[in-house]
Design an enzyme around this catalytic site. Structure first.
Site, short mmCIF file in Angstrom:
data_model
loop_
_atom_site.label_atom_id
_atom_site.label_comp_id
_atom_site.label_asym_id
_atom_site.label_seq_id
_atom_site.Cartn_x
_atom_site.Cartn_y
_atom_site.Cartn_z
N GLY A 11 0.79 -1.23 0.00
CA GLY A 11 0.00 0.00 0.00
C GLY A 11 0.82 1.28 0.00
O GLY A 11 0.34 2.32 0.46
N ASN A 13 1.55 3.04 -2.59
CA ASN A 13 0.81 3.98 -3.46
C ASN A 13 -0.41 4.54 -2.74
O ASN A 13 -0.71 5.73 -2.86
CB ASN A 13 0.42 3.31 -4.78
CG ASN A 13 1.56 3.27 -5.76
OD1 ASN A 13 1.89 4.28 -6.38
ND2 ASN A 13 2.22 2.12 -5.87
N MET A 87 -4.01 -7.22 -6.67
CA MET A 87 -3.46 -8.30 -7.48
C MET A 87 -4.51 -9.34 -7.89
O MET A 87 -4.30 -10.55 -7.76
CB MET A 87 -2.30 -8.99 -6.72
CG MET A 87 -1.17 -8.05 -6.38
SD MET A 87 -0.49 -7.20 -7.82
CE MET A 87 0.47 -8.54 -8.53
N ILE A 89 -7.32 -10.17 -11.13
CA ILE A 89 -7.91 -9.80 -12.42
C ILE A 89 -9.41 -9.61 -12.17
O ILE A 89 -10.05 -10.47 -11.54
CB ILE A 89 -7.71 -10.93 -13.46
CG1 ILE A 89 -6.22 -11.26 -13.62
CG2 ILE A 89 -8.41 -10.59 -14.78
CD1 ILE A 89 -5.49 -10.50 -14.68
N ASN A 104 -5.73 2.30 -12.70
CA ASN A 104 -4.67 1.44 -12.18
C ASN A 104 -3.33 2.10 -12.44
O ASN A 104 -3.20 2.92 -13.34
CB ASN A 104 -4.73 0.09 -12.90
CG ASN A 104 -3.69 -0.89 -12.39
OD1 ASN A 104 -3.45 -1.00 -11.18
ND2 ASN A 104 -3.03 -1.59 -13.31
N HIS A 106 0.61 0.98 -13.35
CA HIS A 106 1.37 -0.18 -13.83
C HIS A 106 2.85 0.20 -13.94
O HIS A 106 3.18 1.27 -14.47
CB HIS A 106 0.83 -0.62 -15.20
CG HIS A 106 1.53 -1.81 -15.74
ND1 HIS A 106 1.28 -3.09 -15.28
CD2 HIS A 106 2.51 -1.94 -16.68
CE1 HIS A 106 2.05 -3.94 -15.93
NE2 HIS A 106 2.81 -3.27 -16.77
N LEU A 141 -6.00 -6.85 -20.29
CA LEU A 141 -4.95 -6.56 -19.31
C LEU A 141 -4.06 -5.37 -19.69
O LEU A 141 -3.46 -5.36 -20.77
CB LEU A 141 -4.09 -7.82 -19.10
CG LEU A 141 -3.07 -7.73 -17.96
CD1 LEU A 141 -3.75 -7.72 -16.61
CD2 LEU A 141 -2.06 -8.87 -18.06
N GLN A 168 9.01 2.73 -8.05
CA GLN A 168 8.04 2.97 -6.96
C GLN A 168 8.08 4.44 -6.54
O GLN A 168 7.03 5.04 -6.30
CB GLN A 168 8.33 2.05 -5.77
CG GLN A 168 7.70 0.66 -5.97
CD GLN A 168 6.69 0.33 -4.89
OE1 GLN A 168 6.97 0.43 -3.71
NE2 GLN A 168 5.50 -0.07 -5.28
N GLU A 171 6.17 6.35 -9.01
CA GLU A 171 4.73 6.05 -8.89
C GLU A 171 4.09 6.93 -7.82
O GLU A 171 2.95 7.39 -7.99
CB GLU A 171 4.52 4.58 -8.51
CG GLU A 171 4.75 3.62 -9.65
CD GLU A 171 4.47 2.17 -9.26
OE1 GLU A 171 4.36 1.35 -10.16
OE2 GLU A 171 4.36 1.87 -8.05
#
Ligand code: GRF
Length: 187
Positions: A11, A13, A87, A89, A104, A106, A141, A168, A171
């Site tokens: 977590g 982000n 994590m 789909i 999202n 990525h 995806l 990261q 991000e």
């Protein structure tokens, strides 16, 4: 802008989003995890944000899990559903129900390196730049419209681990910026 955030792990982000929520104009109504040990749940609790655990292994099918998720999300009536290291789909039915509302982050410069192990794959491919992408989620995806990207140069000494750390960090800047862009559009 009202959001529900979905997580599965650390977590970091989520933390960046919480820390910037006043600037973004964001109210996080709830953080939902599919994993009981997700550290992000503690981060949310520390920030006094309601949390919910929906463990996917307690459901007989992906759809049954997604239906429960949708039921809980709908209770909050969010403007946006933020995936932050979630994590799982999501099913076609779920994604289409919230079309244009799920975003999202990525760890690659999409459309390069969709899927997992993006840092090692970037090194193996010998690309000179790498980065992160915030994008809308569609039923394919890592393929929805790109909202914002941020890139870094890959150096000769980079490893998958060093790239992961560098990505990261960017991000944590990129996700709040992209959310601010969306929030401005909604207001
Ligand atoms: C991030 O690196 C993101 O790109 C990917 O999952 C990771 C989540 O990390 N989708 P954290 O849980 O936010 O620390």
């Amino acid at each position: 802008m009202k959001a529900v955030v979905l997580i599965s792990g650390n977590g970091s982000n989520l933390q960046a989003i919480i820390d910037n929520s006043a600037d973004i104009g964001l109210l996080i109504s709830c953080v939902i995890s599919n994993k009981a040990d997700a550290f992000g749940l503690k981060r949310a609790q520390t920030a006094n944000i309601p949390t919910l655990l929906i463990e996917h292994q307690n459901f007989t099918s992906r759809q049954a899990f997604d239906d429960k998720l949708a039921e809980k999300i709908d209770w909050h009536q969010p403007d946006i559903i933020i995936l932050a290291g979630f994590m799982r789909i999501l099913s076609k039915i779920f994604v289409e129900k919230y079309a244009g509302k799920i975003i999202n982050i990525h760890p690659s410069l999409l459309p390069q390196f969709k899927g997992l192990n993006t840092h090692q794959r970037a090194l193996d491919a010998g690309v000179e730049t790498h980065g992160a992408t915030v994008h809308f989620v569609i039923n394919k995806l890592d393929s929805g419209a790109i909202i914002m990207q941020k890139s870094i140069a890959i150096t000769a000494t980079d490893t998958a681990k060093s790239l992961q750390e560098k990505i990261q960090k960017i991000e944590h800047i990129l996700y709040p910026l992209a959310l601010k862009k969306i929030s401005k559009k909604l207001s």
